[in-house]
Design an enzyme around this catalytic site. Structure first.
Site, PDB file in Angstrom:
ATOM      1  N   ARG A 175     -56.015  88.034  82.011  1.00  0.00           N
ATOM      2  CA  ARG A 175     -55.323  86.275  82.420  1.00  0.00           C
ATOM      3  C   ARG A 175     -54.150  85.686  82.768  1.00  0.00           C
ATOM      4  NH1 ARG A 175     -54.719  83.260  77.059  1.00  0.00           N
ATOM      5  NH2 ARG A 175     -53.990  84.862  75.669  1.00  0.00           N
ATOM      6  N   GLY A 197     -50.125  86.202  63.654  1.00  0.00           N
ATOM      7  CA  GLY A 197     -49.978  86.866  62.468  1.00  0.00           C
ATOM      8  C   GLY A 197     -49.535  85.737  61.472  1.00  0.00           C
ATOM      9  N   ARG A 206     -28.702  82.534 103.824  1.00  0.00           N
ATOM     10  CA  ARG A 206     -29.302  84.127 103.165  1.00  0.00           C
ATOM     11  C   ARG A 206     -28.888  85.322 103.467  1.00  0.00           C
ATOM     12  NH1 ARG A 206     -32.167  84.429 109.048  1.00  0.00           N
ATOM     13  NH2 ARG A 206     -32.874  86.152 107.689  1.00  0.00           N
ATOM     14  N   TYR A 213     -27.335  77.456 113.973  1.00  0.00           N
ATOM     15  CA  TYR A 213     -28.106  79.201 113.900  1.00  0.00           C
ATOM     16  C   TYR A 213     -27.383  80.543 113.693  1.00  0.00           C
ATOM     17  CZ  TYR A 213     -30.085  83.742 112.858  1.00  0.00           C
ATOM     18  OH  TYR A 213     -30.406  85.070 112.256  1.00  0.00           O
TER      19      TYR A 213
HETATM   20  C1  UD1 Z   1     -49.471  90.062  68.227  1.00  0.00           C
HETATM   21  C2  UD1 Z   1     -49.503  90.258  66.014  1.00  0.00           C
HETATM   22  C3  UD1 Z   1     -49.386  88.884  66.039  1.00  0.00           C
HETATM   23  C4  UD1 Z   1     -48.216  88.195  66.303  1.00  0.00           C
HETATM   24  C5  UD1 Z   1     -48.606  87.813  67.823  1.00  0.00           C
HETATM   25  C6  UD1 Z   1     -47.388  87.577  67.822  1.00  0.00           C
HETATM   26  C7  UD1 Z   1     -50.683  92.796  65.734  1.00  0.00           C
HETATM   27  C8  UD1 Z   1     -51.600  92.883  65.563  1.00  0.00           C
HETATM   28  N1  UD1 Z   1     -50.781  90.563  66.005  1.00  0.00           N
HETATM   29  O1  UD1 Z   1     -51.059  89.622  68.042  1.00  0.00           O
HETATM   30  O2  UD1 Z   1     -49.209  89.295  64.329  1.00  0.00           O
HETATM   31  O3  UD1 Z   1     -48.735  86.851  65.224  1.00  0.00           O
HETATM   32  O4  UD1 Z   1     -48.610  89.668  68.193  1.00  0.00           O
HETATM   33  O5  UD1 Z   1     -47.327  86.876  69.917  1.00  0.00           O
HETATM   34  O6  UD1 Z   1     -49.457  93.407  66.278  1.00  0.00           O
HETATM   35  N2  UD1 Z   1     -49.604  95.764  73.492  1.00  0.00           N
HETATM   36  C9  UD1 Z   1     -50.013  97.596  73.985  1.00  0.00           C
HETATM   37  N3  UD1 Z   1     -51.243  97.521  73.632  1.00  0.00           N
HETATM   38  C10 UD1 Z   1     -51.624  97.989  72.938  1.00  0.00           C
HETATM   39  C11 UD1 Z   1     -51.973  97.016  72.364  1.00  0.00           C
HETATM   40  C12 UD1 Z   1     -50.831  95.802  73.002  1.00  0.00           C
HETATM   41  O7  UD1 Z   1     -49.210  97.445  74.896  1.00  0.00           O
HETATM   42  O8  UD1 Z   1     -52.524  98.486  72.514  1.00  0.00           O
HETATM   43  C13 UD1 Z   1     -48.802  94.932  73.582  1.00  0.00           C
HETATM   44  C14 UD1 Z   1     -49.446  93.218  74.571  1.00  0.00           C
HETATM   45  O9  UD1 Z   1     -49.331  94.211  75.762  1.00  0.00           O
HETATM   46  C15 UD1 Z   1     -48.553  92.485  73.870  1.00  0.00           C
HETATM   47  C16 UD1 Z   1     -48.322  93.104  72.263  1.00  0.00           C
HETATM   48  O10 UD1 Z   1     -48.509  94.648  72.446  1.00  0.00           O
HETATM   49  O11 UD1 Z   1     -47.633  93.017  74.888  1.00  0.00           O
HETATM   50  C17 UD1 Z   1     -48.751  92.021  71.478  1.00  0.00           C
HETATM   51  O12 UD1 Z   1     -50.278  92.075  71.929  1.00  0.00           O
HETATM   52  P1  UD1 Z   1     -51.283  91.009  71.550  1.00  0.00           P
HETATM   53  O13 UD1 Z   1     -52.190  91.236  71.710  1.00  0.00           O
HETATM   54  O14 UD1 Z   1     -51.148  90.098  72.272  1.00  0.00           O
HETATM   55  O15 UD1 Z   1     -50.706  90.819  70.329  1.00  0.00           O
HETATM   56  P2  UD1 Z   1     -51.435  89.657  69.640  1.00  0.00           P
HETATM   57  O16 UD1 Z   1     -52.988  89.496  68.864  1.00  0.00           O
HETATM   58  O17 UD1 Z   1     -51.299  88.412  69.845  1.00  0.00           O
END
Ligand code: UD1
Ligand code: MG
Length: 459
Positions: free
Chosen positions: A17, A144, A319, A352
């Site tokens: 996004r 969550g 600068r 300048y």
């Molecule tokens: C997650 C939490 C949710 C919480 C929310 C807060 C879980 C299952 N859910 O949801 O409870 O309220 O964050 O913002 O943990 N990422 C990785 N690898 C992966 C998956 C995710 O590096 O395989 C990283 C993402 O880049 C991100 C973070 O982990 O920085 C959270 O992942 P995201 O998919 O945003 O989780 P949410 O569904 O938002």
């Protein structure tokens, strides 16, 4: 004995996004990449090591994560994105080195306050096995939900999986979870992916720990601290919060701002007490301003050292490499680059000054230009102490104007001017009495001839 802790920072997200050609954690807030905000916060909360879970742009993300602190950052790759629980396990080998605490942080949530991390660590010391940082969400959609009973956390229910009753809860998981290093691998390995998204949810760690008789608690932190960045619009919102905090901290330390909301600071901007900043001023990286300096409106400043009591702007551009001594002045529509300006020296209008040394007490007249570039190389202009450069002069570098020397207005200075000498390097003026009148008559005659002449278009 001091406790050891490992921060596992998740930065493997796809970030579709953001619609960006680079990892979102490399985008900046306060001119510092998001990931560096996170690792610096972890470092100042006292973590012993950082395991950085990377996906795209791994090398650049690791480099950014290492800047500005001394904690060791070890990158680990998550090749497939299978959820937050899976992401943390990418750091399995480092977790296995053995730490008292494991702290999971998100690389795209840069506003986390080290004090909140310390509050979570304190709960661990008090005996909790899993500590979740939660916040009261203005709009809990997508987060969550934290389900508590008798002061303990019993489960985190992902939005998609929650019942109507659970959806009514507005106490939400901010994403930062601290847990026992001794239990870590066994708890993480017990996480499955039998859920609606088919992902390994780190949040399942709470129910798994409870089932083993371990204690879980939630600690409340401000919602702002948990703000994550998924879109450019969210990046701008985070920037707003960060700027508001930075301005507030500056004002608390004795800086005046007439209109704080129009002053843009960088993560490393250093402002002395009694500095006064007018509206619409931009500070890029690497600026230090001494006490009592005044920054007038619409000035753009980066990589500059500004001495005590100096006056800058309005509409000045400083600068990188600008070094202004105390009580010097740089006025409107002046650009300074890689230049050392002595105490009390004045560059007040439309100049300048680049690749230059200006001695103390010198006066650089309006429209002075240091011609520092010959198309291939940059050259130095040296101006001694208490020199006077007349308006509209060009100083063709390399060149030196000595102490107390005087350069006549409109000069093009191509040779050194010794101390105390007067240099005039311009075409001498010719004044012809009465010639203005004759010239006017001549022009009028030509005009009349054009009007009356045959075949003239009369343009
Ligand atoms: C997650 C939490 C949710 C919480 C929310 C807060 C879980 C299952 N859910 O949801 O409870 O309220 O964050 O913002 O943990 N990422 C990785 N690898 C992966 C998956 C995710 O590096 O395989 C990283 C993402 O880049 C991100 C973070 O982990 O920085 C959270 O992942 P995201 O998919 O945003 O989780 P949410 O569904 O938002
Ligand atoms: Mg998210």
């Amino acid at each position: 004995m001091t406790r050891t802790s490992l921060a596992v920072v998740l930065a493997a997200g796809e970030a579709t996004r953001m619609k960006s050609s680079r990892s979102k954690v490399l985008h900046s807030v306060g001119n510092l990449p998001l990931i560096a905000h996170v690792t610096r916060a972890a470092a100042s909360a006292g973590v012993s090591k950082v395991a950085l879970v990377i996906g795209r742009d791994g090398e650049a993300v690791t480099e950014a994560a290492r800047s500005g602190h001394n904690v060791v950052v070890t990158p680990v790759e998550q090749t497939e994105r299978k959820g937050t629980g899976h992401a943390v396990l990418a750091a399995r080998d480092i977790i296995a080195e053995g730490f008292d605490d494991i702290v999971v942080l998100y690389g795209d949530a840069p506003l986390i306050d080290p004090a909140s991390l310390s509050a979570a660590a304190a709960e661990r010391v008090r005996g909790a096995d899993v500590v979740v940082l939660g916040f009261q969400a203005a709009d809990p959609t997508g987060y969550g939900r934290l389900i508590e009973q008798d002061g303990e956390l019993v489960a985190i229910r992902e939005h998609k999986e929650a019942s109507a009753e659970e959806l009514a809860i507005d106490f939400c998981n901010g994403g930062i979870i601290t847990f026992s290093g001794a239990q870590a691998i066994s708890l993480l390995e017990a996480i499955g992916n039998d859920n609606l998204k088919g992902e390994y949810y780190l949040t399942d760690i709470v129910e798994i720990a409870r089932a083993r008789g371990l204690r879980c608690v939630a600690v409340k932190a401000p919602e702002e601290d948990m703000m994550g960045c998924n879109t450019r619009a969210e990046l701008a919102e985070i920037e707003q919060v960060w700027q508001a905090r930075a301005r507030h901290a500056a004002m608390v330390s004795g800086v005046s701002m007439v209109d704080p909301s129009s002053v843009f600071l960088s993560h490393d901007t250093e402002l002395g007490h009694d500095v006064m900043i007018e509206p619409n001023v931009w500070f890029g990286p690497g600026v230090r301003v001494g006490p009592g300096a005044v920054i007038h409106g619409f000035s753009h400043i980066e990589g500059a050292e500004i001495g005590a009591g100096a006056q800058i702007g309005p509409f000045a551009r400083l600068r990188p490499g600008t070094d202004l001594a105390e009580k010097s002045k740089v006025g409107n529509f002046c650009e300074i680059k890689q230049a050392k300006v002595g105490a009390g020296a004045k560059i007040n209008h439309l100049s300048y000054v680049g690749d230059a040394i200006v001695g103390p007490g010198s006066n650089i007249g309006a429209g002075t230009i240091t011609c520092n570039y010959d198309g291939q190389n940059k050259h130095l202009t040296e101006i001694g102490a208490n020199a006077f450069i007349g308006s509209n002069s060009s100083l063709v570098a390399p060149v030196r104007v000595g102490d107390g020397a005087y350069v006549g207005s409109g000069s093009v200075v191509t040779a050194d001017v010794p101390d105390d000498a007067l240099a005039i390097a311009r075409a001498p003026q010719q004044t012809k009495p009465g010639r203005a009148h004759r010239l006017r008559e001549k022009i009028a005659a030509i005009k009349a001839l054009r009007k009356s002449g045959p075949g003239e278009s009369g343009q």
